[in-house]
Design a protein around this motif. Structure first.
Motif, PDB file in Angstrom:
ATOM      1  N   LYS A  81       0.824  -1.203   0.000  1.00 32.29           N
ATOM      2  CA  LYS A  81       0.000   0.000   0.000  1.00 32.29           C
ATOM      3  C   LYS A  81       0.863   1.260   0.000  1.00 32.29           C
ATOM      4  O   LYS A  81       0.435   2.304  -0.410  1.00 32.29           O
ATOM      5  CB  LYS A  81      -0.925   0.021   1.220  1.00 32.29           C
ATOM      6  N   ARG A  82       2.074   1.162   0.533  1.00 29.39           N
ATOM      7  CA  ARG A  82       2.959   2.320   0.610  1.00 29.39           C
ATOM      8  C   ARG A  82       4.053   2.214  -0.440  1.00 29.39           C
ATOM      9  O   ARG A  82       4.576   1.146  -0.692  1.00 29.39           O
ATOM     10  CB  ARG A  82       3.629   2.395   1.969  1.00 29.39           C
ATOM     11  N   THR A  83       4.383   3.334  -0.998  1.00 27.21           N
ATOM     12  CA  THR A  83       5.509   3.337  -1.922  1.00 27.21           C
ATOM     13  C   THR A  83       6.751   3.736  -1.130  1.00 27.21           C
ATOM     14  O   THR A  83       6.691   4.600  -0.248  1.00 27.21           O
ATOM     15  CB  THR A  83       5.293   4.347  -3.065  1.00 27.21           C
ATOM     16  N   PRO A  84       7.882   3.103  -1.407  1.00 31.83           N
ATOM     17  CA  PRO A  84       9.095   3.422  -0.665  1.00 31.83           C
ATOM     18  C   PRO A  84       9.584   4.833  -0.981  1.00 31.83           C
ATOM     19  O   PRO A  84       9.334   5.360  -2.070  1.00 31.83           O
ATOM     20  CB  PRO A  84      10.093   2.364  -1.117  1.00 31.83           C
ATOM     21  N   LEU A  85      10.268   5.442  -0.009  1.00 30.49           N
ATOM     22  CA  LEU A  85      10.846   6.763  -0.239  1.00 30.49           C
ATOM     23  C   LEU A  85      11.983   6.647  -1.241  1.00 30.49           C
ATOM     24  O   LEU A  85      12.674   5.629  -1.292  1.00 30.49           O
ATOM     25  CB  LEU A  85      11.393   7.329   1.074  1.00 30.49           C
ATOM     26  N   PRO A  86      12.202   7.696  -2.015  1.00 32.21           N
ATOM     27  CA  PRO A  86      13.342   7.663  -2.936  1.00 32.21           C
ATOM     28  C   PRO A  86      14.646   7.490  -2.166  1.00 32.21           C
ATOM     29  O   PRO A  86      14.796   7.973  -1.027  1.00 32.21           O
ATOM     30  CB  PRO A  86      13.293   9.036  -3.613  1.00 32.21           C
ATOM     31  N   LYS A  87      15.592   6.807  -2.753  1.00 33.08           N
ATOM     32  CA  LYS A  87      16.856   6.486  -2.099  1.00 33.08           C
ATOM     33  C   LYS A  87      17.588   7.746  -1.629  1.00 33.08           C
ATOM     34  O   LYS A  87      18.119   7.783  -0.524  1.00 33.08           O
ATOM     35  CB  LYS A  87      17.737   5.674  -3.045  1.00 33.08           C
ATOM     36  N   GLU A  88      17.617   8.790  -2.477  1.00 29.07           N
ATOM     37  CA  GLU A  88      18.328  10.018  -2.103  1.00 29.07           C
ATOM     38  C   GLU A  88      17.711  10.664  -0.871  1.00 29.07           C
ATOM     39  O   GLU A  88      18.398  11.135   0.020  1.00 29.07           O
ATOM     40  CB  GLU A  88      18.329  11.037  -3.259  1.00 29.07           C
ATOM     41  N   LEU A  89      16.379  10.689  -0.808  1.00 29.83           N
ATOM     42  CA  LEU A  89      15.692  11.278   0.330  1.00 29.83           C
ATOM     43  C   LEU A  89      15.978  10.490   1.608  1.00 29.83           C
ATOM     44  O   LEU A  89      16.224  11.059   2.674  1.00 29.83           O
ATOM     45  CB  LEU A  89      14.188  11.337   0.063  1.00 29.83           C
ATOM     46  N   THR A  90      15.974   9.179   1.491  1.00 25.47           N
ATOM     47  CA  THR A  90      16.277   8.327   2.640  1.00 25.47           C
ATOM     48  C   THR A  90      17.698   8.577   3.126  1.00 25.47           C
ATOM     49  O   THR A  90      17.942   8.692   4.330  1.00 25.47           O
ATOM     50  CB  THR A  90      16.095   6.843   2.271  1.00 25.47           C
ATOM     51  N   GLU A  91      18.650   8.666   2.199  1.00 23.86           N
ATOM     52  CA  GLU A  91      20.045   8.900   2.580  1.00 23.86           C
ATOM     53  C   GLU A  91      20.219  10.252   3.258  1.00 23.86           C
ATOM     54  O   GLU A  91      20.932  10.367   4.258  1.00 23.86           O
ATOM     55  CB  GLU A  91      20.954   8.788   1.358  1.00 23.86           C
ATOM     56  N   LYS A  92      19.546  11.295   2.732  1.00 24.44           N
ATOM     57  CA  LYS A  92      19.626  12.622   3.358  1.00 24.44           C
ATOM     58  C   LYS A  92      19.030  12.595   4.759  1.00 24.44           C
ATOM     59  O   LYS A  92      19.584  13.183   5.694  1.00 24.44           O
ATOM     60  CB  LYS A  92      18.899  13.661   2.498  1.00 24.44           C
ATOM     61  N   ALA A  93      17.905  11.943   4.898  1.00 16.68           N
ATOM     62  CA  ALA A  93      17.241  11.879   6.200  1.00 16.68           C
ATOM     63  C   ALA A  93      18.100  11.135   7.210  1.00 16.68           C
ATOM     64  O   ALA A  93      18.237  11.559   8.361  1.00 16.68           O
ATOM     65  CB  ALA A  93      15.874  11.209   6.069  1.00 16.68           C
ATOM     66  N   LEU A  94      18.707  10.041   6.789  1.00 17.00           N
ATOM     67  CA  LEU A  94      19.569   9.283   7.692  1.00 17.00           C
ATOM     68  C   LEU A  94      20.812  10.077   8.076  1.00 17.00           C
ATOM     69  O   LEU A  94      21.259  10.036   9.226  1.00 17.00           O
ATOM     70  CB  LEU A  94      19.960   7.942   7.059  1.00 17.00           C
ATOM     71  N   LYS A  95      21.366  10.830   7.117  1.00 18.91           N
ATOM     72  CA  LYS A  95      22.542  11.651   7.408  1.00 18.91           C
ATOM     73  C   LYS A  95      22.181  12.740   8.430  1.00 18.91           C
ATOM     74  O   LYS A  95      22.914  12.978   9.390  1.00 18.91           O
ATOM     75  CB  LYS A  95      23.080  12.278   6.133  1.00 18.91           C
ATOM     76  N   LYS A  96      21.049  13.400   8.244  1.00 19.20           N
ATOM     77  CA  LYS A  96      20.610  14.440   9.160  1.00 19.20           C
ATOM     78  C   LYS A  96      20.335  13.851  10.548  1.00 19.20           C
ATOM     79  O   LYS A  96      20.710  14.436  11.575  1.00 19.20           O
ATOM     80  CB  LYS A  96      19.345  15.126   8.614  1.00 19.20           C
ATOM     81  N   LEU A  97      19.710  12.709  10.585  1.00 20.79           N
ATOM     82  CA  LEU A  97      19.437  12.052  11.851  1.00 20.79           C
ATOM     83  C   LEU A  97      20.735  11.692  12.566  1.00 20.79           C
ATOM     84  O   LEU A  97      20.863  11.878  13.776  1.00 20.79           O
ATOM     85  CB  LEU A  97      18.590  10.796  11.625  1.00 20.79           C
TER      86      LEU A  97
END
Length: 92
Positions: A15-31
């Motif tokens: 039901k959910r589409t995965p987040l784009p890889k670049e967005l995931t990488e940015k979010a993980l870096k910020k976290l």
């Protein structure tokens, strides 16, 4: 039986589409930056997302709960007895 054979319905996939890889990488870096900086909210978010909260499996008024309480008391008493024996042994 949506398809007449007891299988899953057609189109009932994710039901959910995965987040784009670049967005995931940015979010993980910020976290990671926030975690390194000691931001408590970031740490709490990671813990909350990583480990599911513990849920009570035994109702407090059940026989199982009484049994567990008795066992906990028994172990605590045993620990006290062992500590007393070790103390007496060290005095001799």
């Amino acid at each position: 039986m949506a398809n007449g054979w007891g299988g899953k319905r057609e189109g009932a996939g994710r039901k959910r589409t995965p987040l784009p890889k670049e967005l995931t990488e940015k979010a993980l870096k910020k976290l990671e930056e926030l975690l390194d900086a000691g931001e408590v909210q970031a740490v709490r978010m990671v813990i909350d997302r990583t480990f599911a909260p513990l849920k009570a499996q035994t109702p407090p008024d059940s026989l199982d709960a009484e049994y567990l309480q008795a066992k906990i008391k028994q172990v605590a008493e045993l620990e006290e007895r062992i500590a007393a024996l070790e103390e007496n042994q060290n005095e001799d």
